[in-house]
Design a protein around this motif. Structure first.
Motif, PDB file in Angstrom:
ATOM      1  N   ASP A  17       0.836  -1.196   0.000  1.00 25.28           N
ATOM      2  CA  ASP A  17       0.000   0.000   0.000  1.00 25.28           C
ATOM      3  C   ASP A  17       0.880   1.258   0.000  1.00 25.28           C
ATOM      4  OD1 ASP A  17       0.001   0.979   3.161  1.00 25.28           O
ATOM      5  OD2 ASP A  17       0.301  -1.175   2.867  1.00 25.28           O
ATOM      6  N   ASP A  18       0.294   2.375  -0.415  1.00 19.18           N
ATOM      7  CA  ASP A  18       1.021   3.642  -0.515  1.00 19.18           C
ATOM      8  C   ASP A  18       1.592   4.091   0.823  1.00 19.18           C
ATOM      9  OD1 ASP A  18       0.499   3.746  -3.231  1.00 19.18           O
ATOM     10  OD2 ASP A  18      -1.196   5.137  -3.037  1.00 19.18           O
ATOM     11  N   GLU A  19       0.861   3.881   1.903  1.00 21.07           N
ATOM     12  CA  GLU A  19       1.318   4.304   3.232  1.00 21.07           C
ATOM     13  C   GLU A  19       2.588   3.554   3.644  1.00 21.07           C
ATOM     14  OE1 GLU A  19      -0.382   3.897   7.685  1.00 21.07           O
ATOM     15  OE2 GLU A  19      -1.767   4.820   6.250  1.00 21.07           O
ATOM     16  N   SER A  20       2.629   2.253   3.401  1.00 20.97           N
ATOM     17  CA  SER A  20       3.823   1.459   3.727  1.00 20.97           C
ATOM     18  C   SER A  20       5.008   1.899   2.883  1.00 20.97           C
ATOM     19  CB  SER A  20       3.558  -0.031   3.495  1.00 20.97           C
ATOM     20  OG  SER A  20       2.574  -0.501   4.381  1.00 20.97           O
ATOM     21  N   ALA A  22       5.516   4.844   1.546  1.00 28.49           N
ATOM     22  CA  ALA A  22       5.932   6.181   1.988  1.00 28.49           C
ATOM     23  C   ALA A  22       6.755   6.097   3.274  1.00 28.49           C
ATOM     24  CB  ALA A  22       4.715   7.079   2.188  1.00 28.49           C
ATOM     25  N   ALA A  23       6.379   5.205   4.189  1.00 28.17           N
ATOM     26  CA  ALA A  23       7.126   5.042   5.446  1.00 28.17           C
ATOM     27  C   ALA A  23       8.534   4.525   5.166  1.00 28.17           C
ATOM     28  CB  ALA A  23       6.376   4.098   6.380  1.00 28.17           C
ATOM     29  N   LYS A  25      10.230   4.906   2.329  1.00 26.87           N
ATOM     30  CA  LYS A  25      10.968   5.981   1.660  1.00 26.87           C
ATOM     31  C   LYS A  25      11.451   7.026   2.663  1.00 26.87           C
ATOM     32  CE  LYS A  25      10.877   9.378  -2.057  1.00 26.87           C
ATOM     33  NZ  LYS A  25      12.175   9.812  -1.634  1.00 26.87           N
TER      34      LYS A  25
END
Length: 102
Positions: A17-20, A22-23, A25
């Motif tokens: 998912d995008d949230e994972s 982003a974390a 990165k």
């Protein structure tokens, strides 16, 4: 900067998912490693990731902070028909630019 291939085996399905992402990165940026791309196994429990980093220790530190496994870290280099073009793209100072290798 050296290139490394990281093998990871996950107990559960790999979070995509995008949230994972982003974390991961955010932590990578803080530590100074760059995730270039990954291959995900068909069962979605194993990844093979290509990173730029100053050392394997930096990759392990980032993984530990995010809570993701590291099975193996192998220093690699480019090889193949597009190796020279890929090396030139890696050396380009603006990594945010989109490039196409033919």
């Amino acid at each position: 900067m050296p290139l490394f291939l990281i093998e990871r085996t996950f107990a559960d399905l790999v979070p995509t998912d995008d949230e994972s992402m982003a974390a991961i990165k955010l932590v990578n940026d803080e530590i100074g490693v760059q995730w270039l791309f990954s291959f995900l196994s068909a069962d979605k429990r194993k990844t093979f990731c290509l990173y730029e980093a100053v050392s394997p220790e930096a990759i392990r530190a980032a993984a530990q902070r995010v809570g993701i496994p590291v099975d193996a870290i192998i220093e690699v280099s480019e090889m193949g028909p597009d190796a020279a073009a890929i090396a030139a793209l890696r050396a380009h100072p603006d990594k945010s630019a989109v490039h196409q290798v033919s």
